[in-house]
Design an enzyme around this catalytic site. Structure first.
Site, PDB file in Angstrom:
ATOM      1  N   LYS A 228      47.456   1.516 -73.932  1.00 53.93           N
ATOM      2  CA  LYS A 228      47.588   2.855 -74.620  1.00 53.93           C
ATOM      3  C   LYS A 228      48.577   2.885 -75.904  1.00 53.93           C
ATOM      4  O   LYS A 228      48.393   3.432 -76.960  1.00 53.93           O
ATOM      5  CB  LYS A 228      47.816   4.081 -73.507  1.00 53.93           C
ATOM      6  CG  LYS A 228      46.793   4.380 -72.722  1.00 53.93           C
ATOM      7  CD  LYS A 228      47.568   5.390 -71.644  1.00 53.93           C
ATOM      8  CE  LYS A 228      46.292   5.659 -70.788  1.00 53.93           C
ATOM      9  NZ  LYS A 228      46.737   6.427 -69.299  1.00 53.93           N
TER      10      LYS A 228
ATOM     11  N   GLN B 182      51.165   8.949 -65.935  1.00 51.98           N
ATOM     12  CA  GLN B 182      50.321   7.815 -65.557  1.00 51.98           C
ATOM     13  C   GLN B 182      50.169   7.978 -63.809  1.00 51.98           C
ATOM     14  O   GLN B 182      51.210   8.109 -63.378  1.00 51.98           O
ATOM     15  CB  GLN B 182      50.989   6.444 -65.884  1.00 51.98           C
ATOM     16  CG  GLN B 182      49.836   5.474 -65.371  1.00 51.98           C
ATOM     17  CD  GLN B 182      48.402   5.325 -65.899  1.00 51.98           C
ATOM     18  OE1 GLN B 182      48.241   5.864 -67.250  1.00 51.98           O
ATOM     19  NE2 GLN B 182      47.378   5.292 -65.420  1.00 51.98           N
TER      20      GLN B 182
ATOM     21  N   ASP C   9      45.485  14.457 -71.320  1.00 49.29           N
ATOM     22  CA  ASP C   9      44.514  13.979 -69.977  1.00 49.29           C
ATOM     23  C   ASP C   9      43.651  14.968 -69.656  1.00 49.29           C
ATOM     24  O   ASP C   9      42.503  14.652 -68.909  1.00 49.29           O
ATOM     25  CB  ASP C   9      45.425  13.615 -68.832  1.00 49.29           C
ATOM     26  CG  ASP C   9      45.674  12.144 -68.903  1.00 49.29           C
ATOM     27  OD1 ASP C   9      44.882  11.323 -69.428  1.00 49.29           O
ATOM     28  OD2 ASP C   9      46.698  11.535 -68.258  1.00 49.29           O
TER      29      ASP C   9
END
Length: 294
Positions: free
Chosen positions: A52, A96, A119
């Site tokens: 990422k 995460q 997200d």
């Protein structure tokens, strides 16, 4: 059979985003800034977050990676999230998953400011998605929609079977495929570990989206001719014949199912690269929205 090439499409998307960011720079505007928090040393998570960060560099975003030890308390993580929520320089950030056992994942998701939740996991964003309102769509489902759209795969009136009901893929996918518009307007069946006669259900499907995490679960005899297959599964399977000692396998028995499919995603190189590309797209969207708010 046509391959739904996520690797190629994700590169196209990154090129489009890079061009937009270059234009922002030329106009003297602030470029998007994505932050990521990772708690602990999970190998797969570290690899994923690393890619990422590389992708941010590639498109011209600013990025911040915050590593916290696996012993981090819930309170410490919530404090860090509060800092990012209040930092005007950060446009969007992710925590995460999975998180260590001592941390309540739901509490963490709830703590992220919805306007920075790139997200798309916060209930406010999930609710807006379910109501067809403008919001952040979770990156993996967003990537699947983009693949279907760019390959012009017909979804209207089709029977879509979703295998798996996770909040990250299965549940949002079932909502998105049934919404008005394209891709969408399909009749959706959600199957899971308690579904009976799953072979019967999948054999009637025009489109199958599998997010189960069981290697080679979907066999050729479970699908009809010309089916569209989206394989979200990604599992490391021991394979002594390879240099690494393992290979990456999806939910679908690719070699045999691909002979019957009209479109199919490979694993790796299908849905995976799209997830990161759409996270970047959400971050660009977050930056644009924040600019409008000023």
């Amino acid at each position: 059979m046509q391959l739904l090439d996520g690797k190629k499409v994700s590169e196209d998307i990154k090129n489009e985003i890079a061009a937009e960011v270059a234009q922002m720079k030329a106009n003297g505007e602030k470029v998007p800034h994505l932050a990521a928090i990772i708690v602990g040393n999970d190998g797969a998570s570290l690899t994923y977050v690393g890619s990422k960060v590389k992708s941010c560099e590639r498109v011209g975003f600013e990025s911040t990676l915050i590593k916290m030890p696996s012993t981090t308390s819930e309170t410490e993580l919530l404090k860090k999230i509060k800092e990012l929520n209040e930092n005007d320089d950060i446009d969007g950030f992710i925590v995460q998953l999975p998180l260590p056992k001592q941390i309540d994942t739901q509490k963490i998701i709830m703590a992220i400011c919805p306007t920075k939740d790139v997200d798309g996991f916060h209930p406010e964003n999930f609710g807006k998605m379910a109501l067809d309102m403008s919001t952040f769509i979770p990156a993996t489902p967003f990537g699947i929609l983009e693949l279907l759209e760019r390959y012009n795969v017909e979804t209207k009136g089709k029977h879509t079977v979703v295998i798996g009901r996770s909040h990250i893929v299965g549940r949002p996918m079932s909502i998105l495929m049934g919404r008005k518009g394209f891709p969408g307007n399909s009749t959706v069946t959600v199957t899971h570990s308690h579904s009976k006669n799953i072979n019967q259900i999948t054999s009637q499907a025009d489109i199958i989206i599998s997010a189960l995490g069981v290697p080679n679960f979907l066999k050729a005899e479970m699908v009809k001719d010309d089916v569209v297959i989206i394989d979200v599964g990604i599992t490391r399977v021991v394979d002594e014949t390879t240099e690494k000692g393992y290979k990456i396998v999806g939910d679908v028995d690719f070699d045999n199912v691909s002979k019957k499919a009209s479109y199919i995603t490979p694993v790796p190189g299908g849905v995976g690269p799209m997830t990161i590309a759409m996270l970047l797209k959400n971050t660009l969207l977050a930056r644009e929205r924040r600019r409008m708010m000023v």
